[in-house]
Design a protein around this motif. Structure first.
Motif, short mmCIF file in Angstrom:
data_model
loop_
_atom_site.label_atom_id
_atom_site.label_comp_id
_atom_site.label_asym_id
_atom_site.label_seq_id
_atom_site.Cartn_x
_atom_site.Cartn_y
_atom_site.Cartn_z
N LEU A 521 0.79 -1.24 0.00
CA LEU A 521 0.00 0.00 0.00
C LEU A 521 0.82 1.28 0.00
O LEU A 521 0.33 2.33 -0.42
N ILE A 522 2.06 1.24 0.49
CA ILE A 522 2.88 2.46 0.48
C ILE A 522 3.44 2.64 -0.93
O ILE A 522 4.08 1.74 -1.47
N PRO A 523 3.21 3.81 -1.56
CA PRO A 523 3.70 4.00 -2.93
C PRO A 523 5.22 4.03 -2.99
O PRO A 523 5.89 4.36 -2.00
N GLU A 543 10.10 -5.75 5.54
CA GLU A 543 9.84 -5.76 4.10
C GLU A 543 10.44 -4.48 3.54
O GLU A 543 10.61 -3.50 4.27
N THR A 544 10.77 -4.47 2.24
CA THR A 544 11.35 -3.27 1.62
C THR A 544 10.56 -2.90 0.38
O THR A 544 10.30 -3.75 -0.49
N VAL A 545 10.17 -1.61 0.31
CA VAL A 545 9.52 -1.08 -0.90
C VAL A 545 10.63 -0.66 -1.85
O VAL A 545 11.45 0.21 -1.51
N VAL A 584 8.49 9.87 3.90
CA VAL A 584 7.62 8.85 3.30
C VAL A 584 6.17 9.18 3.65
O VAL A 584 5.81 9.32 4.82
N ASP A 585 5.33 9.33 2.64
CA ASP A 585 3.91 9.58 2.86
C ASP A 585 3.17 8.24 2.93
O ASP A 585 3.26 7.43 2.01
N ILE A 586 2.46 8.02 4.05
CA ILE A 586 1.69 6.79 4.22
C ILE A 586 0.23 7.09 3.91
O ILE A 586 -0.39 7.91 4.59
N PRO A 587 -0.35 6.50 2.86
CA PRO A 587 -1.74 6.81 2.51
C PRO A 587 -2.73 6.30 3.55
O PRO A 587 -2.42 5.36 4.30
N GLN A 588 -3.92 6.90 3.57
CA GLN A 588 -4.92 6.50 4.56
C GLN A 588 -5.33 5.03 4.41
O GLN A 588 -5.62 4.36 5.39
N GLU A 589 -5.31 4.55 3.15
CA GLU A 589 -5.70 3.14 2.93
C GLU A 589 -4.82 2.19 3.74
O GLU A 589 -5.27 1.15 4.19
N ALA A 590 -3.54 2.58 3.91
CA ALA A 590 -2.61 1.74 4.65
C ALA A 590 -3.03 1.64 6.11
O ALA A 590 -3.04 0.56 6.71
N PHE A 591 -3.42 2.79 6.70
CA PHE A 591 -3.88 2.77 8.09
C PHE A 591 -5.14 1.93 8.23
O PHE A 591 -5.25 1.10 9.13
#
Length: 600
Positions: A521-523, A543-545, A584-591
């Motif tokens: 989920l994190i872009p 894990e690594t993006v 790093v911007d964490i989108p709301q979907e991730a929360f």
């Protein structure tokens, strides 16, 4: 003013979706409470969200006038109660105001966990119980088998249970006659000092606080000065009356009746549920027992996506609190999310309802942090503290003992799904208390840590049983546990909104699951983003993006390979610097995904 012998106060209790609100509709229709033009399905479910989901959230009261076969006029005070376990508090309040209960059982599904739980609550209040088999018109209905099941599982005589179809109206007139003949009339003394129980209170934009009361002794009249014994405040009554379900004014509410009073009360907090109302000059000697104070079992943080909306969220929560005594909140701050509120709920459905009402009624966009339960900590210096927020967990060296809340759950299922359900209970640290079979059904009793239930236990139970198992629970107390505070680090920075308290034996599994969820989920950024789950200084999952790679050699035509290598080395150094300082911007979907994740 009706005689006590001509009044009946009763609640309708049942499992979810067994037809309580539909039967209430038919009773209102038959007694002429509303005209055909005003009538609609589930008329007592007044909130949009109740009508859309097909569930009752708030218990509703209605006064019906019924002329019996003998020609005598009776006053019937009906309370339609919720069926979901999260709103059991509404049920217990309603039962305290009544002398009898209509027990609705689906003639095809039979006795379920909430049926059992609500019957026990009714018996605790010394209720006369009238069993009613609903949906007898369905092809799958087996009334005789269900009658036997009621006698075997609940232990009440069901031989004379009424057969009805609330949807079509079949047999509903018999219910009204049975209420008069079977259920007891209220007891009370009209000449005694006023003694009334405060059942519920809510805020009306035009009237202020409306208080729902059951008068046990004495009379409640317009202009009377009354005192709330618990809150120790006095008010002059401006209006009294009852619901038909429309608001109807009356001159007096006397012993045995249920109705409302309006007294220029500014805050719902002043009208505490369970309080005793008496006359200011002539007080009653002993207050009523009231109810246990409501206990929130699930806590989570609510944060506005736009920090400028903080004040709007505060106002919205204040308004919701006025109409929901079981919801509470306090302000908190988060390094990742800014200013927000720590809120307490009765369960995940309650959380979902409040969140949806905030979004729909107040047009707010919110981030909801991972739900957690309340823990008790005994510190090394002997102090005991209550822990609501995982981010407030003290250092391990300061803690002597951690106590977590436990519940006693009752589950009912068909025998064919028993194996899958036992496996699920075992995985959630359940301890079996009892197992008994009644025909083709099994009744299980288990002790669970509440933390294992609040995430997605109910969803998994329904999946394991193809929707046929039912579940109910009661809080039993606190027990010692081996608890750890798991932090989620994104690019080396802890995200306190995702911190959670987990049992040490399940920390690694849950940490790995969250890291995998966030990775999806994190872009992607222009640098690698590591996602880690850690307990203290120990990383237990990672894990690594992967980084987005810009082709810096695109314009490098021909020439020596060292030219390309030089550009790639320059890019590599830039990525290293970006990783050090990049945000790093964490989108709301991730929360939201982490909130809804299971402990698999």
């Amino acid at each position: 003013m009706a005689k006590l012998s001509h009044i009946r106060n009763f609640a309708i209790i049942a499992h979810i979706d067994h037809g309580k609100s539909t039967l209430a509709d038919r009773l209102i229709q038959l007694t002429g409470g509303l005209s055909p033009r005003e009538m609609k399905d589930q008329v007592l479910d007044s909130m949009d969200i109740e009508r859309e989901r097909g569930i009752t959230i708030k218990a509703q009261t209605v006064r019906l006038r019924y002329e019996s076969e003998t020609g005598e006029l009776y006053i019937l005070n009906l309370i339609d109660t919720p069926g979901h376990v999260d709103f059991g508090y509404e049920v217990s309040r309603s039962l305290a105001a009544c002398e009898g209960s209509l027990l609705i059982v689906d003639a095809s599904q039979g006795v379920e966990a909430q049926t059992l739980a609500n019957v026990y609550k009714a018996l605790e209040n010394d209720h006369e119980i009238l069993p009613v088999l609903n949906k007898v018109d369905l092809p799958a209905a087996e009334p005789e088998r269900i009658k036997t099941q009621i006698e075997d599982v609940i232990g009440i005589d069901a031989s004379s249970a009424l057969m009805i179809s609330a949807k079509t109206g079949l047999g509903v007139e018999n219910v009204l006659e049975a209420i008069i003949k079977t259920l007891p009339c209220p007891q009370g003394e009209i000449s005694a000092p006023l003694k009334a129980l405060l059942i519920d209170s809510w805020y009306d934009l035009y009237l202020g606080v409306v208080v729902l009361v059951r008068v046990f002794d004495g009379r409640l009249t317009k202009g009377m000065r009354v005192r709330m014994l618990g809150a120790d405040v006095a008010y002059d009554i401006e209006r009294v009356g009852f619901f038909t379900p429309k608001l109807v004014d009356a001159e007096v509410l006397s012993s045995g009746e249920i109705g409302f009073l309006i007294a220029a009360i500014k805050e719902v907090a002043a009208a505490r549920v369970g309080d005793t109302i008496t006359e200011d000059k002539r007080a009653c000697a002993v207050p009523l027992a009231g109810f246990k104070p409501v206990q929130s079992v699930v806590f989570c943080g609510l944060f506005p996506i736009d920090t400028g909306d903080f004040e709007s969220v505060r106002v919205a929560l204040g308004k919701l609190r006025l109409n929901d005594a079981s919801f509470n909140y306090e302000m908190e701050t988060s390094a990742a999310l800014g200013f927000g509120f720590r809120c307490g709920f009765l369960g995940l459905l309650h959380l979902e309802i409040i969140q949806e009402r905030l979004t729909r009624e107040f047009n707010l966009d919110l981030i909801v942090t991972s739900p957690s339960v309340v823990y008790e900590l005994v510190l090394t210096d002997g102090r005991e503290i209550i822990l609501h927020n995982p981010a407030d967990m003290p250092e391990r060296t300061e803690i002597r003992e951690v106590l977590e809340p436990w519940i006693r759950a009752s589950l009912m299922t068909s025998n064919e799904y028993l194996g899958a359900i036992l496996k699920l209970c075992q995985a959630r640290r359940g301890i079996q208390v009892s197992l008994s079979c009644v025909g083709s059904r099994t009744i299980l009793s288990y002790d669970f840590p509440l933390n294992e239930i609040v995430f997605d236990f109910y969803d998994r139970l329904k999946s394991a049983s193809k929707g046929y198992a039912s579940f109910d629970y009661d809080f039993t107390g606190y027990r010692p546990c081996d608890l750890a505070c798991m932090q989620i680090l994104v690019n080396g920075e802890p995200v306190d909104a995702l911190a959670m308290l987990v049992h040490r034996s399940q920390a690694e599994v849950r940490g790995r699951f969250i890291c995998e969820t966030l990775k999806e989920l994190i872009p992607r950024h222009l640098f690698k983003v590591p996602i880690q789950a850690a307990i203290g200084g120990k990383v237990i999952a990672r894990e690594t993006v992967a980084a987005l790679r810009k082709d810096v050699t695109a314009k490098c035509y021909g020439g020596d390979i060292t030219r390309k290598r030089k550009l790639l080395e320059k890019q590599k150094a830039g990525k290293k610097k970006m990783r050090q300082f990049g945000k790093v911007d964490i989108p709301q979907e991730a929360f939201l995904a982490v909130v809804k994740m299971g402990g698999e």
